[in-house]
Design a protein around this motif. Structure first.
Motif, PDB file in Angstrom:
ATOM      1  N   SER A 278    -101.429  71.850  23.366  1.00 46.93           N
ATOM      2  CA  SER A 278    -101.943  71.434  21.906  1.00 46.93           C
ATOM      3  C   SER A 278    -103.164  70.059  22.554  1.00 46.93           C
ATOM      4  O   SER A 278    -103.148  68.550  21.872  1.00 46.93           O
ATOM      5  CB  SER A 278    -101.337  70.828  20.901  1.00 46.93           C
TER       6      SER A 278
ATOM      7  N   ASN B  53    -101.881  74.210  13.942  1.00 50.93           N
ATOM      8  CA  ASN B  53    -100.945  73.230  14.956  1.00 50.93           C
ATOM      9  C   ASN B  53    -101.423  72.157  14.308  1.00 50.93           C
ATOM     10  O   ASN B  53    -102.637  71.338  14.312  1.00 50.93           O
ATOM     11  CB  ASN B  53    -101.787  73.496  16.445  1.00 50.93           C
ATOM     12  N   CYS B  54    -100.385  71.599  13.754  1.00 48.92           N
ATOM     13  CA  CYS B  54    -100.442  69.652  13.532  1.00 48.92           C
ATOM     14  C   CYS B  54     -99.729  68.920  13.598  1.00 48.92           C
ATOM     15  O   CYS B  54     -98.378  69.715  14.781  1.00 48.92           O
ATOM     16  CB  CYS B  54    -100.824  69.813  11.873  1.00 48.92           C
ATOM     17  N   ASN B  55     -99.328  67.866  13.719  1.00 47.85           N
ATOM     18  CA  ASN B  55     -98.310  66.741  13.657  1.00 47.85           C
ATOM     19  C   ASN B  55     -97.030  66.788  12.942  1.00 47.85           C
ATOM     20  O   ASN B  55     -96.303  66.138  13.703  1.00 47.85           O
ATOM     21  CB  ASN B  55     -99.261  65.292  14.343  1.00 47.85           C
TER      22      ASN B  55
ATOM     23  N   TRP C 130    -105.425  63.505  19.588  1.00 50.89           N
ATOM     24  CA  TRP C 130    -104.327  63.651  19.567  1.00 50.89           C
ATOM     25  C   TRP C 130    -103.914  64.912  20.768  1.00 50.89           C
ATOM     26  O   TRP C 130    -104.530  65.866  20.905  1.00 50.89           O
ATOM     27  CB  TRP C 130    -103.991  64.198  18.328  1.00 50.89           C
ATOM     28  N   ASP C 131    -102.922  64.819  20.874  1.00 51.31           N
ATOM     29  CA  ASP C 131    -101.928  65.633  21.378  1.00 51.31           C
ATOM     30  C   ASP C 131    -100.830  66.120  20.732  1.00 51.31           C
ATOM     31  O   ASP C 131    -100.061  65.518  20.788  1.00 51.31           O
ATOM     32  CB  ASP C 131    -101.286  65.410  22.805  1.00 51.31           C
ATOM     33  N   ASN C 132    -100.646  67.363  19.757  1.00 51.62           N
ATOM     34  CA  ASN C 132     -99.632  67.841  19.147  1.00 51.62           C
ATOM     35  C   ASN C 132     -98.929  69.347  19.511  1.00 51.62           C
ATOM     36  O   ASN C 132     -98.551  69.468  19.508  1.00 51.62           O
ATOM     37  CB  ASN C 132    -100.260  68.725  17.979  1.00 51.62           C
TER      38      ASN C 132
ATOM     39  N   CYS D 119     -94.049  72.506   8.340  1.00 52.92           N
ATOM     40  CA  CYS D 119     -94.791  71.338   7.720  1.00 52.92           C
ATOM     41  C   CYS D 119     -94.867  71.059   6.849  1.00 52.92           C
ATOM     42  O   CYS D 119     -95.019  71.805   5.671  1.00 52.92           O
ATOM     43  CB  CYS D 119     -96.413  71.648   8.442  1.00 52.92           C
TER      44      CYS D 119
ATOM     45  N   ASP E 280     -93.340  67.877  12.493  1.00 50.99           N
ATOM     46  CA  ASP E 280     -92.159  67.751  13.549  1.00 50.99           C
ATOM     47  C   ASP E 280     -91.850  69.631  13.730  1.00 50.99           C
ATOM     48  O   ASP E 280     -91.928  70.269  14.855  1.00 50.99           O
ATOM     49  CB  ASP E 280     -90.766  67.572  13.390  1.00 50.99           C
TER      50      ASP E 280
ATOM     51  N   LYS F 154     -94.701  70.092  18.461  1.00 51.07           N
ATOM     52  CA  LYS F 154     -95.411  70.432  16.897  1.00 51.07           C
ATOM     53  C   LYS F 154     -95.383  71.517  16.302  1.00 51.07           C
ATOM     54  O   LYS F 154     -95.632  72.724  16.988  1.00 51.07           O
ATOM     55  CB  LYS F 154     -96.406  69.403  16.684  1.00 51.07           C
TER      56      LYS F 154
ATOM     57  N   CYS G   1    -101.956  63.525   9.053  1.00 46.30           N
ATOM     58  CA  CYS G   1    -101.568  64.234   9.151  1.00 46.30           C
ATOM     59  C   CYS G   1    -102.853  64.971  10.235  1.00 46.30           C
ATOM     60  O   CYS G   1    -104.186  64.621  10.393  1.00 46.30           O
ATOM     61  CB  CYS G   1    -101.418  65.748   8.235  1.00 46.30           C
ATOM     62  N   HIS G   2    -102.598  65.539  11.324  1.00 47.45           N
ATOM     63  CA  HIS G   2    -104.169  65.779  11.631  1.00 47.45           C
ATOM     64  C   HIS G   2    -103.578  67.228  12.664  1.00 47.45           C
ATOM     65  O   HIS G   2    -102.699  67.866  12.890  1.00 47.45           O
ATOM     66  CB  HIS G   2    -103.588  65.188  13.359  1.00 47.45           C
TER      67      HIS G   2
END
Length: 201
Positions: free
Chosen positions: A176, A12-14, A185-187, A19, A16, A190, A35-36
């Motif tokens: 997330s 899982n990344c940030n 962070w909170d993704n 990726c 939209d 995403k 990129c998180h």
């Protein structure tokens, strides 16, 4: 000595959705300034040298620049608390790229190792839904995406990726939350990918 592991993974990344970093081989910029990302790997079966590492889970936590090929990544690693010292050492070597294989190609991009921690990891995968919970540090759940226009119900697949597998199922995070290695962070909502993987070195 050689090693071989196989199992399932999800990330899982940030970004939209779908990726651009993964789909371009790290040559296109991410959707945001940084990129998180978290990648969770559950080893269904495998050995590192003469050590059986079956049933264990590893999670990679990363913070990278928008164009990931520029390097300077910050990365931390969680190793399953169920692992013995020998198992943890073997998996740590594989997932840090020290033992060759897919992670070796990413190693030159890492500018700072934030640490390797042992933690209780809960990992579930029912084929379309995937979740990892690591103590109080990480709680991520993702769902593979099925287009309402897809009469087969098989879901969206992206092929020709190469890492960590050739074909990934595209999805989105339903939850997330990350607070680990000084990164927060909170993704939710995403990008997510998932796939079976098989590595050796």
């Amino acid at each position: 000595m050689a090693w071989k592991i196989e199992g399932t993974y999800f990330e899982n990344c940030n970004c939209d959705m779908v990726c651009p970093c993964s789909t371009s081989g790290l040559s296109a910029p991410a959707d945001h300034d940084r990129c998180h990302v978290v990648l969770a790997f559950h080893v269904g079966s495998g050995r590192v040298d003469d050590v059986d590492v079956s049933g264990l889970t590893i999670a990679v936590v990363g913070d990278a620049p928008q164009l990931m090929s520029e390097g300077g990544w910050r990365m931390g690693l969680f190793v399953d608390a169920a692992a013995s010292p020998e198992q943890a050492e073997g998996l740590g070597a594989v997932f840090s790229g020290q033992r060759g294989g897919p992670m070796e190609g990413l190693a030159p991009l890492i500018g700072e190792m934030l640490g390797m921690e042992s933690a209780r990891i809960e990992y579930t995968d029912d084929g379309r839904s995937h979740r990892v919970k690591i103590g109080d540090a990480i709680d991520i759940a993702v769902e593979d995406f099925v287009s309402p226009l897809d009469s087969t119900g098989k879901g969206v697949r992206v092929s020709g990726i190469g890492f960590p597998a050739d074909t990934l199922a595209a999805g989105t995070a339903t939850r997330s939350r990350v607070n680990a290695f000084g990164l927060t962070w909170d993704n939710e909502g995403k990008n997510a990918f998932s796939a079976p993987f098989a590595w050796s070195g």
